[in-house]
Enzyme design. Sequence first.
Site, PDB file in Angstrom:
ATOM      1  N   ARG A 143      37.757  -1.548  34.409  1.00 35.79           N
ATOM      2  CA  ARG A 143      36.331  -1.478  34.683  1.00 35.79           C
ATOM      3  C   ARG A 143      35.988  -1.934  36.088  1.00 35.79           C
ATOM      4  NH1 ARG A 143      32.179  -1.687  30.285  1.00 35.79           N
ATOM      5  NH2 ARG A 143      33.195  -0.525  28.637  1.00 35.79           N
ATOM      6  N   ARG A 163      16.655 -17.022  31.161  1.00 42.49           N
ATOM      7  CA  ARG A 163      17.197 -16.271  30.022  1.00 42.49           C
ATOM      8  C   ARG A 163      18.630 -15.774  30.263  1.00 42.49           C
ATOM      9  NH1 ARG A 163      13.055 -13.800  26.217  1.00 42.49           N
ATOM     10  NH2 ARG A 163      11.203 -15.004  26.678  1.00 42.49           N
ATOM     11  N   HIS A 222       9.771 -14.053  34.320  1.00 42.08           N
ATOM     12  CA  HIS A 222      11.177 -13.833  33.968  1.00 42.08           C
ATOM     13  C   HIS A 222      12.156 -14.033  35.112  1.00 42.08           C
ATOM     14  CE1 HIS A 222       8.733 -11.559  31.062  1.00 42.08           C
ATOM     15  NE2 HIS A 222       9.566 -12.112  30.215  1.00 42.08           N
ATOM     16  N   ARG A 239      27.930  -8.679  35.370  1.00 40.44           N
ATOM     17  CA  ARG A 239      28.327  -7.706  36.390  1.00 40.44           C
ATOM     18  C   ARG A 239      27.565  -7.963  37.694  1.00 40.44           C
ATOM     19  NH1 ARG A 239      28.029  -2.088  34.202  1.00 40.44           N
ATOM     20  NH2 ARG A 239      29.416  -2.978  32.656  1.00 40.44           N
ATOM     21  N   GLY A 270      22.929  -3.495  34.359  1.00 39.27           N
ATOM     22  CA  GLY A 270      22.371  -3.953  33.092  1.00 39.27           C
ATOM     23  C   GLY A 270      22.889  -5.326  32.726  1.00 39.27           C
ATOM     24  N   MET A 322      20.558   4.104  29.291  1.00 38.13           N
ATOM     25  CA  MET A 322      19.348   3.649  28.616  1.00 38.13           C
ATOM     26  C   MET A 322      18.286   3.034  29.543  1.00 38.13           C
ATOM     27  SD  MET A 322      21.068   2.072  25.150  1.00 38.13           S
ATOM     28  CE  MET A 322      19.464   1.787  24.419  1.00 38.13           C
ATOM     29  N   GLU A 323      18.389   3.249  30.862  1.00 36.63           N
ATOM     30  CA  GLU A 323      17.483   2.538  31.764  1.00 36.63           C
ATOM     31  C   GLU A 323      16.861   3.367  32.888  1.00 36.63           C
ATOM     32  OE1 GLU A 323      20.646   1.417  31.139  1.00 36.63           O
ATOM     33  OE2 GLU A 323      20.184  -0.199  29.747  1.00 36.63           O
ATOM     34  N   ARG A 361      19.842   1.294  40.413  1.00 38.93           N
ATOM     35  CA  ARG A 361      20.555   0.907  39.202  1.00 38.93           C
ATOM     36  C   ARG A 361      22.035   1.195  39.394  1.00 38.93           C
ATOM     37  NH1 ARG A 361      22.011   0.290  34.125  1.00 38.93           N
ATOM     38  NH2 ARG A 361      22.747   2.026  32.855  1.00 38.93           N
ATOM     39  N   ILE A 362      22.875   0.208  39.083  1.00 36.75           N
ATOM     40  CA  ILE A 362      24.324   0.427  39.049  1.00 36.75           C
ATOM     41  C   ILE A 362      24.738   0.151  37.605  1.00 36.75           C
ATOM     42  CG2 ILE A 362      24.936   0.066  41.474  1.00 36.75           C
ATOM     43  CD1 ILE A 362      25.448  -2.896  40.827  1.00 36.75           C
ATOM     44  N   GLY A 363      25.102   1.201  36.881  1.00 40.28           N
ATOM     45  CA  GLY A 363      25.335   1.012  35.461  1.00 40.28           C
ATOM     46  C   GLY A 363      26.404   1.925  34.923  1.00 40.28           C
ATOM     47  N   SER A 364      26.587   1.838  33.630  1.00 41.67           N
ATOM     48  CA  SER A 364      27.564   2.699  32.977  1.00 41.67           C
ATOM     49  C   SER A 364      26.829   3.743  32.142  1.00 41.67           C
ATOM     50  CB  SER A 364      28.492   1.870  32.083  1.00 41.67           C
ATOM     51  OG  SER A 364      27.737   1.182  31.121  1.00 41.67           O
ATOM     52  N   SER A 394      31.733   5.310  31.475  1.00 42.19           N
ATOM     53  CA  SER A 394      32.549   4.262  30.842  1.00 42.19           C
ATOM     54  C   SER A 394      33.061   4.685  29.478  1.00 42.19           C
ATOM     55  CB  SER A 394      31.731   2.977  30.689  1.00 42.19           C
ATOM     56  OG  SER A 394      30.626   3.216  29.836  1.00 42.19           O
ATOM     57  N   ASP A 395      32.437   5.693  28.889  1.00 39.65           N
ATOM     58  CA  ASP A 395      32.894   6.208  27.593  1.00 39.65           C
ATOM     59  C   ASP A 395      32.485   7.676  27.526  1.00 39.65           C
ATOM     60  OD1 ASP A 395      30.264   4.411  27.117  1.00 39.65           O
ATOM     61  OD2 ASP A 395      30.127   6.220  25.915  1.00 39.65           O
ATOM     62  N   GLU A 409      20.698   7.567  15.446  1.00 41.51           N
ATOM     63  CA  GLU A 409      20.654   8.221  14.128  1.00 41.51           C
ATOM     64  C   GLU A 409      20.272   9.690  14.262  1.00 41.51           C
ATOM     65  OE1 GLU A 409      21.445   6.798  11.249  1.00 41.51           O
ATOM     66  OE2 GLU A 409      21.768   4.781  12.036  1.00 41.51           O
TER      67      GLU A 409
HETATM   68  N1  HPA Z   1      25.050   5.700  25.057  1.00 38.98           N
HETATM   69  C1  HPA Z   1      24.008   5.047  25.581  1.00 38.98           C
HETATM   70  N2  HPA Z   1      24.114   4.260  26.632  1.00 38.98           N
HETATM   71  C2  HPA Z   1      25.332   4.108  27.185  1.00 38.98           C
HETATM   72  C3  HPA Z   1      26.452   4.749  26.676  1.00 38.98           C
HETATM   73  C4  HPA Z   1      26.295   5.588  25.571  1.00 38.98           C
HETATM   74  O1  HPA Z   1      27.265   6.198  25.072  1.00 38.98           O
HETATM   75  N3  HPA Z   1      27.527   4.377  27.437  1.00 38.98           N
HETATM   76  C5  HPA Z   1      27.070   3.527  28.366  1.00 38.98           C
HETATM   77  N4  HPA Z   1      25.737   3.367  28.227  1.00 38.98           N
END
Ligand code: HPA
Length: 234
Positions: free
Chosen positions: A217, A43, A4, A24, A20, A180-181, A87-90, A203-204, A162
Amino acid sequence: MTVHIGAAKDDIAPTVLMPGDPYRAKWAAETFLDTPRCINQVRGMLGFTGTWQGHPVTIQGSGMGMPSLSIYANELIRDYDAQTLIRIGSCGGMQDHVSIRDVILAMSTTTLSTPSSGIFKDLNFAPTPDFGLLMAAYQAAQAKGTKTHVGGIYSSDVFYDERPDLNEQMMRHGILGVEMEAAELYILAARYKRRALAVLTVSDHLITHEALPAEDRERSFGDMVEIALQAAFS
Ligand code: HPA
């Protein structure tokens, strides 16, 4: 070259930042590294290598979710001998005192499952970061004046969940944010005796339902990248 990653062995630095989002990775490399060059396009999961304050650094996209991150982190560690993986993420904020744009340093990760669950079976392994990196990142964040939280995060398997009861239990138990990582990155670092840390930007928000506007961002994510780079080389 691996399945990969199309880079030659010495195209990857011992220190790897992993967002991720491959775009970015491109933005962070072009913004923060000297002489960045693209070392992977397989990819579309872009990777770049350059230098930061004279230190070689690779910034390689991981994709979303632990199965994707596991592919890239395994190959970076086992085939390219990466030593430090950040990891640099949101992430989504999960507490009232955590605001959009704040930085979270993940001191622990809770999961329902990871790609490594098959190894641990009925054990609940506790994935944790490298303490030296965590401490250095905290000091770097303090010096920058970035509002920073250190604590537990939730590494979820799903974005469209869910089972809202799981998020509720996480919030009830003081978990700062959801992404998620990170958990699988910490597990792989433990297995192969490497250093790992997740530096996250909120980020949220799951309580206020705010989301970082697109134009904000870059500036917000920039603090996170600088904190990660300073932590790696302090
Ligand atoms: N959920 C899961 N992963 C995320 C979120 C979230 O609200 N925001 C950024 N990554």
